[in-house]
Design an enzyme around this catalytic site. Structure first.
Site, PDB file in Angstrom:
ATOM      1  N   HIS B 252      35.799  47.861  45.720  1.00  0.00           N
ATOM      2  CA  HIS B 252      37.144  47.922  45.153  1.00  0.00           C
ATOM      3  C   HIS B 252      38.034  47.029  45.994  1.00  0.00           C
ATOM      4  O   HIS B 252      38.009  47.105  47.220  1.00  0.00           O
ATOM      5  CB  HIS B 252      37.665  49.360  45.167  1.00  0.00           C
ATOM      6  CG  HIS B 252      38.894  49.552  44.341  1.00  0.00           C
ATOM      7  ND1 HIS B 252      40.119  49.100  44.747  1.00  0.00           N
ATOM      8  CD2 HIS B 252      39.090  50.113  43.126  1.00  0.00           C
ATOM      9  CE1 HIS B 252      41.016  49.394  43.816  1.00  0.00           C
ATOM     10  NE2 HIS B 252      40.414  50.010  42.822  1.00  0.00           N
ATOM     11  N   ARG B 272      48.930  47.548  40.820  1.00  0.00           N
ATOM     12  CA  ARG B 272      49.052  46.159  40.382  1.00  0.00           C
ATOM     13  C   ARG B 272      49.479  46.086  38.921  1.00  0.00           C
ATOM     14  O   ARG B 272      50.283  45.247  38.552  1.00  0.00           O
ATOM     15  CB  ARG B 272      47.733  45.422  40.624  1.00  0.00           C
ATOM     16  CG  ARG B 272      47.572  45.019  42.089  1.00  0.00           C
ATOM     17  CD  ARG B 272      46.194  44.498  42.389  1.00  0.00           C
ATOM     18  NE  ARG B 272      45.214  45.576  42.511  1.00  0.00           N
ATOM     19  CZ  ARG B 272      43.993  45.539  42.014  1.00  0.00           C
ATOM     20  NH1 ARG B 272      43.580  44.471  41.360  1.00  0.00           N
ATOM     21  NH2 ARG B 272      43.177  46.553  42.180  1.00  0.00           N
TER      22      ARG B 272
END
Lengths: 354, 643
Positions: B252, B272
């Protein structure tokens, strides 16, 4: 970079045990669970402790840290003074299996007794329609990570094993509340069920559960109190209201609200009953100084305060003269929670046998 | 004989190993099929690693954008996996996810809602439309709690009907399975121990569903919990099943790297999606420099365009921070290696300067609280320090896509969720794992039940095998000369983290295999102090051998695959090679040794490959395959003209 710190960890099993001392390295930015893991990797490979996510999301590493029910992964070492002894003990309300691991099956039994969600009849999967504002009330309770700290701290069962069969505990009150507030749950008797089967009436709203909840769920204000409302409605009596108008708090004859003696009526453990631990935070300098010096486990702690009784040893339970409609707190109405830390202690049942 | 006589024995029709999303969904299905079902949970019931999933569950319900449908989801999944996915699994997943999500609502789940009262869906990296059903940023918890409560509700039905909660479905909490027992090639049962007492337990069952999750604990920096020791992968190998795609691990991109209390913990991609940007130590928003050619058309080229996308996604291209995970992880890795990283070896993820504190708290409540409480970091005030963390293994048990039945020589073994391989190809899209758990959990549970039904005779557990299992399990406690399991785990994590990590090289991989062989010798002699009652040192000693064999598979396959694709990046072979796309690397066990073979990927059906542009396929397929595709299109055109 790391410094050596003093840890005291309860080691033992259902046959007994004691606090053991460890000097262990602590680095910047670590939490108590990091230190437990370091102990496992060094001095105590068989130290038993539950954990999973180490991120405050699974609720596995529940323990009592300096007497406070907490998650090990969410207790930062920076919250302790450099020379402060950190004492780690298992959850007290549940039977010890080994070291910091306790038998929490009580909670799973209560979970099984709570009636499940009842899907609405005639609504096909995919056709459920709910407004965000309506689901949010239940969503708050579904944040629960089942760490069982609320169950551990609740005084109805913490020192009263005998109440366990009749009392489901805060975790399952909010489960009932969650279903009660679910926009599409087909059952309409969640509150009555909580009162009749879960022992909601035992709760006298001391909010200790809310205090220890790592998810900051307002267990009492948003869960338990709304559940109690209907019950209170039913018990509402105009005479009580009149009594409260006549004898407002402060005007009630003093003999009824002060207590000169400590009764053992509630805490019947007698000789070693001087153990009363509750979660709470204190910024009292004296208390912090004491905590820094390490906890003396043989100190005298105040006996629990039983409710005020009159000269005949009876509770002032005449609703006309008393300032509230329900029973007084079993701890005395003058006791506020959380208790100051110097009144906290941990004593294993076997402690006094040695 | 005396030891095996005292072992607690249970008879079940289906034993599900693992109590995360896939395991619970499989168990529900087996119980609904009327089978007596056991759920084995390594932790307490409801603590599984599924709770960690934050973003949501991807399902093309089309609630937010009505243009979404299963074909678009299928395309996104194949693209994300760089066309290495088992197409049939990706197809089933895209088609069945919506039903699986809706079903959860009938179990009591409460997802966030759209204005018209439907399940809300959010944007996520690699998904063309808003597709992730979510509950704030604690979707995994909602999923596990919902399934847990559904199981309780089934138990309540059984109690009403049969007098006991455990009559048809029972959870064995804090129980670890160490061996599967076979009768010839058929599964006959499973052997393990109660963590609490250290006592052994034997399940006799004709069908076993593996749902044990992943392998992350073999890595130094990981978001995975202690349970992720590759138990299911190893159990499958030892019983004659095969593993595929083991070289593909998802790192990740945004795990916290500082402070240590939160090291490895994920910062959800929604940070994000909701406006967070990645910056290097020069303060530069660097992702614009790392958009690969295959994605250039879909991603913004300027900060202005990227910033407009948050409010007007239909008319602007998405910000490059939302590239698939592997791309972002590689970009961060490059920045850090170029000396533009933070002191702790990550980059900055900044949402504080881009959204108001109030908005951050509202949109990312648990992110905010998590870092405030765990690390005293206020994400509304300061940027986070993030870097790649081992997160998910795409590889796993090679299964029949429709039934989840394991390939290889074994019969009666099923796998679902992270422990199975193929669905995600070389890289998993965020949000696809929660729906994967539900879709394939249900399938594996259902097929395990019908397999148990069609057997004419129940396979029998051999006493000898149980005795051997007892001996293996007790061995670490009886040795006092070996090394500590904690030391060995640390050494294994160092080998995997340093040599088989996110960027791989031939020399390092070969070196890793040598070191793993040494570790194998040392693990064989591991000793654990203390007794059998809740002894984590002993438990780890037993898990080590699983971690080791799975690590060997990963290292071997990573050395073999001479290309970079998805979760496998070779510095010495930096590009994708269409020839390698046609190959799955299959691991099996030959005695003690890991054997690696090549196996061709199944060929996508015409109507599925027809969903893609030729221009896009050209990036992935060999010339030969493209010629087939052209012929296919020509046939279709001719047919149309003929009508």
């Amino acid at each position: 970079m790391g410094t050596k710190r003093h840890f005291r960890v309860w080691r033992g099993d259902d046959s007994g045990g004691d606090l053991q001392d460890y000097q262990v390295e602590v680095n910047e930015g670590e939490v108590v669970l990091d230190i437990i893991h370091r102990l496992q990797a060094t001095d105590a490979p068989d130290l038993a402790c539950r954990w999973n996510c180490k991120a405050g999301k699974c609720g596995s590493c529940s323990m009592e840290i300096n007497g406070m029910p907490k998650l090990g992964c969410m207790t930062r070492m920076s919250t302790f003074e450099e020379n402060e002894t950190v004492t780690v003990t298992p959850l007290r309300t549940f039977p010890v299996i080994r070291d910091l691991v306790t038998d929490v099956s009580f909670n799973y039994e209560k979970a099984r007794e709570t009636p499940a969600f009842a899907p609405p009849a005639g609504v096909a999967p995919g056709d459920y329609r709910m407004q965000q504002v309506d689901v949010e009330r239940s969503q708050e309770f579904r944040k629960c990570i089942e760490c069982f700290l609320c169950q551990n701290t609740c005084h109805v069962i913490r020192d009263h094993d005998e109440n366990k069969h009749a009392f489901a505990g805060p975790r399952y009150f909010i489960r009932a509340a969650e279903l009660d507030m679910h926009p599409l749950d087909a059952r309409t008797d969640r509150r009555e069920y909580a009162q009749a089967e879960q022992g909601l009436g035992f709760c006298n709203i001391t909010k200790c559960c809310t205090e220890v909840c790592p998810e900051h769920i307002k267990i009492t204000d948003n869960g338990i109190i709304p559940m109690k409302e209907r019950v209170v409605d039913r018990r509402y009596d105009p005479l009580v209201w009149l009594g409260n108008k006549i004898f407002r708090r402060g005007q009630v004859p003093q003999t009824f609200v002060t207590s000169a003696k400590h009764g053992d009526a509630v805490h019947s453990h007698g000789a070693q009953g001087g153990v009363h631990s509750h979660a709470g935070d204190s910024h009292d300098p004296a208390a912090e100084a004491q905590a820094q010096a390490g906890v003396n486990w043989h100190r005298e702690v105040p006996k629990p305060t039983a409710p005020a009784v009159d000269d005949n040893g009876k509770l002032p339970l005449t609703e006309l003269t008393f300032d509230r409609a329900a029973a007084p707190s079993p701890f005395g109405d003058d006791v506020t929670f959380p208790l100051p830390p110097e009144h906290l202690n941990f004593a294993h049942p076997e402690q006094d046998k040695h | 004989m005396t030891t095996t006589n005292r072992i607690e024995r249970h008879h079940y029709d289906v034993v599900v190993i693992g109590a995360g999303g896939a395991g619970l969904r499989a168990a529900i299905e087996a119980r609904l099929a009327g089978k007596k079902t056991a759920i084995i949970s390594k932790s307490l019931f409801g603590k599984a690693h599924t709770v960690m999933a934050e973003g949501g569950a991807a399902a093309a319900m089309g609630n937010v954008n009505s243009r979404d449908n299963w074909q678009v989801h299928f395309r996104d999944t194949m693209r994300g996996g760089k066309f290495l996915n088992n197409f049939r699994m990706a197809e089933l997943h895209a088609k069945e996810s919506p039903q699986r999500i809706w079903e959860l609502e009938t179990y009591g789940a409460l997802f966030d809602r759209t204005k018209d009262g439907k399940i809300s869906q959010r944007n996520f990296g690699g998904h063309e439309y808003p597709r992730l059903a979510h509950v704030g940023d604690r979707t995994g918890l909602e999923l596990i709690r919902t399934l847990q409560q559904k199981i309780v509700s089934l138990q309540q039905e059984d109690k009403a009907e049969l007098g006991s909660y455990d009559a048809r479905i029972k959870v064995f909490a804090e129980t670890t399975i160490t061996e599967l027992l076979l009768d010839g090639e058929k599964v006959a049962g499973a052997f393990g121990y109660y963590r609490e007492s250290g006592e052994f337990i034997l399940f006799e069952a004709p069908a076993v569903v593996l749902a044990t999750g992943g392998v992350g604990r073999s890595y130094k920096v990981t978001s995975n919990s202690w349970e992720y020791t590759g138990d299911g992968h190893a159990l499958a190998l030892r019983s004659g099943a095969t593993l595929i795609n083991m070289e593909f691990l998802q790192f990740h991109p945004t795990g916290m790297v500082w402070p240590p209390s939160v090291k490895g913990i994920l910062v959800t991609e929604s940070v994000r999606g909701d406006g967070g940007v990645l910056k290097n130590s020069d303060g530069k928003r660097f992702m614009f420099d790392y958009v690969p050619d295959v994605f250039r058309k879909q991603y913004a080229e300027t900060e202005e365009e990227a910033d407009r996308w948050y409010t007007d996604p239909d008319n602007n291209r998405r910000p490059p921070e939302l590239l698939p995970r592997d791309e972002v992880a590689r970009a961060i890795n490059s920045e850090v290696k170029a000396g533009r990283g933070t002191p702790a070896g990550g980059v900055y993820l900044d949402i504080a300067s881009r959204r108001s504190a109030e908005e951050i708290r509202r949109r990312l409540p648990s992110m905010y609280h998590q870092f405030k409480e765990l690390a005293d970091v206020d994400i509304t005030k300061e940027p986070m320090e993030v870097g790649p963390t081992c997160h998910y293994v795409m590889g796993g048990v090679e299964v029949d896509p429709d039934s989840g039945a394991a390939y290889g020589s074994v019969r009666g073994l099923f796998a679902a969720g992270e422990v199975s391989g193929g669905m995600h190809g070389s890289n998993r899209l965020g949000g696809n794992s929660l729906s994967d758990l539900l879709v394939f959990g249900k399938r594996a549970g259902g097929h395990a039940a019908s397999y148990a039904d069609q057997l004419t005779a129940r396979p029998k557990v051999a006493i000898g095998a149980v005795e051997a299992a007892v001996e293996t399990a007790l061995a670490p406690l009886q040795r006092d000369t070996g090394e500590s399991p904690y030391q060995l785990q640390q050494d294994l994590q160092a080998v995997m983290g340093d040599l088989v990590g996110i960027i791989r090289r031939e020399g390092e991989l070969a070196d890793a295999l040598g070191r793993l062989a040494e570790l194998r010798e040392r693990v064989a002699k591991v000793s654990a102090v203390g007794g059998r009652r809740y002894n984590p040192g002993w438990h780890l000693a037993l898990d080590l051998r699983n971690m080791l064999v799975v690590s060997e598979c990963t290292a071997k396959a990573a050395l073999e695959r001479q290309e970079s694709r998805g979760g496998h990046t070779r510095e010495d072979f930096p590009t994708m090679d269409p020839k390698w796309r046609r190959v799955n690397l299959v691991c099996s066990l030959d005695g003690d040794a890991v054997r690696l073979t090549h196996k061709p990927l199944p060929k996508m059906r015409a109507e599925l490959i027809g969903l893609f542009d030729r221009a896009e396929l050209a990036k992935y397929l060999t010339d030969e395959e493209l010629a087939d595709f052209d012929a296919l299109v020509a046939d279709a055109d001719a047919e149309e003209a003929g009508n």
